[in-house]
Structure formats: C-alpha cells, structure tokens
Design a protein around this motif. Sequence first.
Motif, PDB file in Angstrom:
ATOM      1  N   TYR A 280      38.152 -14.121  40.600  1.00 17.33           N
ATOM      2  CA  TYR A 280      39.208 -13.961  41.597  1.00 17.33           C
ATOM      3  C   TYR A 280      39.464 -12.479  41.844  1.00 17.33           C
ATOM      4  O   TYR A 280      39.858 -11.747  40.937  1.00 17.33           O
ATOM      5  N   ASP A 289      42.805 -14.798  48.694  1.00 17.15           N
ATOM      6  CA  ASP A 289      41.432 -14.746  48.198  1.00 17.15           C
ATOM      7  C   ASP A 289      40.792 -16.111  48.432  1.00 17.15           C
ATOM      8  O   ASP A 289      40.721 -16.955  47.535  1.00 17.15           O
ATOM      9  N   GLY A 292      38.049 -17.240  46.141  1.00 20.65           N
ATOM     10  CA  GLY A 292      38.594 -17.649  44.857  1.00 20.65           C
ATOM     11  C   GLY A 292      39.146 -19.061  44.909  1.00 20.65           C
ATOM     12  O   GLY A 292      38.953 -19.861  43.978  1.00 20.65           O
TER      13      GLY A 292
END
Length: 316
Positions: A280, A289, A292
Amino acid sequence: MVALDLAPLHGEAEERVHPRKGVKVGGPDALWKRLEYGTLIGGMAIGAMLGVWWMFTHQMTWIEWTSLAVGYVVINVGVGMGYHRYFTHRAFETSKPMRYAIGVLAQLCCQGSVLRWVADHRRHHAHADQCGDVHSPVVDGMCNNEGTLKGLFHSHIGWLADATTTDLDVFARDLQQDPVIMWCHRTRWFWAFVSMAGAPFLFGYAFGGLEHGIGSMLVGGFLRTFLFLNIVLAVNSIGHTFGSERFENHSHAKNNWILALLTFGDGWHNNHHKHPRNAYAGLAWYEIDVNGYIISGLEKLGLVWNVVRVPTAKAD
C-alpha cells in the motif's frame, strides 16, 4: 562490456566511462534499447496524434469514450499492481495462473517487457537519485549533475534514449529463470498490438461498425496508452521534483496527490521509497490508493496471499 563503479565525469575524464555495478554503457544493448523504445513510443505517438485529429473531425460516442476509460483502468492496474507492486517488489504472492494474468495486464501497458521494466526499477531503487539511477532528475545516466529543466527532461523521457542499460545479470538474474516473466518478455509485442489496436478496434467494431472501430483504436488504444505512458513517466520526473516529503529516505521522491489519483496510488512516491515492499502506497486514510484496494479485494477472494503490510508504515 564493463560493469564497475560509476564516478562523476568531468573534463577529460568524460572520455572514460566507469559504469557503476549493474549499469552498462554503450554496446548492442544500448542500440536495441533505443530501437525498441523508439519503435514502441514512436508508433504510439503517431497513433495518438491521429487520435487527437479523429476527436476533432469525427463524432465521439460512448463507444470511443468507454474504450478509452476501460483501457485506462486496465493498464493502470497493470503498471501499479503488476509491473510495480507484484513483479518488482513482491508485495504479495499468488498462483501460477494469476501470475500469467497479472503478467498480461502488465504487458498491455505497452511500456516494454516485464523483465526489463522490473530490472530498471530495481536499479532505480538501488541508486535512487544518485549515480547509477535509471531516470533521476538530479543525475543522468553518466553521473553528470542535472539542472532542473534538463533533469526533468532526462528523468521523463531522455533516459529512454541514453547510452546506459541495466545489467540483467545484476538486477534480474532471478527473473531470467522465471518462465512466466520470460514468456511475457517473448510475447510483449503481441500484447502491445492487442492493447493499442486489436482489442479497442474489435470493441468499437462490435458495437458500432468500422468507423467506431477505427475511432476506438485511435482514441481508446493509441491515445490512451500514450497519455498514460506520460503519466507514469511523470512519476520519475515530477514525482521526484514536486510534492511533499513525509519521510527522509535518501532520495528526492515526493508525495504528489495529483499523480496519486492519476496512477491509482503510485504517486504517493515518498511513502513508497520509504517502504518499497509495502503493498500500500497510501498510508493515511485520505491517501487514495486504488491499486492497494484492489490487492485487498483479491486477498479477500483468496486470489492473492501473504500481502506485505509494513508495521512501521504509518502516516504522521
């Protein structure tokens, strides 16, 4: 071909090349690098210009825009989750069929083979913004200090045509023994064709006929890959020049929220250079993100496992 330590070159010393370990200068590898990237990016750029012309001279419909949007998502995940977090940094583990699937996603980005992309990125982390870096705005491939504009040009696109290449026996010895990576390497031109021309054309043709097939290919294929290529290259240039630094990590890597949004999270570059194996890049709740989130989703589905979560990776 030598592969020793690189020292900054000045005056008469510029005539002598002392490559840093893992960096080759000149020779057939440099020639093939220029030919491959020149062909790939040159063709992409010509197609992108035709795509811009098409946008202003033909009716754009949901077909062309959908081709562009879906393709953008696919290659964004291919770079961030595929090339970067999985193949380079081993941020998670997965099955062999998934490795092939992720490899294909990576190759659809049209940014060279997984083999060389990963080797170059490993070299980047090994010498980040120091002599030996692949694409730093601070120092070029020959270890000369760069001014701001010259450095930005080199780190963005100039490095693709310089005389240095990454020694695969130093940074990719294990990759050359990996059948999945070598299959991706051997088939890279096929997947580039599929991404830029084949798939977008077939999508447009299926839903709207020949004209929409051509439009989807030019706009959703060539223009899309060229735009995203420059966004990824901007992480090398802008992402090492403009933004904020949460961590001191011996490089100029910055967190840049615009790049982070455009790259599905890879623009949190300062975070990444501090914790490169972390799956991440976004560390705070507000650091979006997407790659992620996708990794977390695949983990819950049981498709990936042993996801690397660095305990010390915390935002201030």
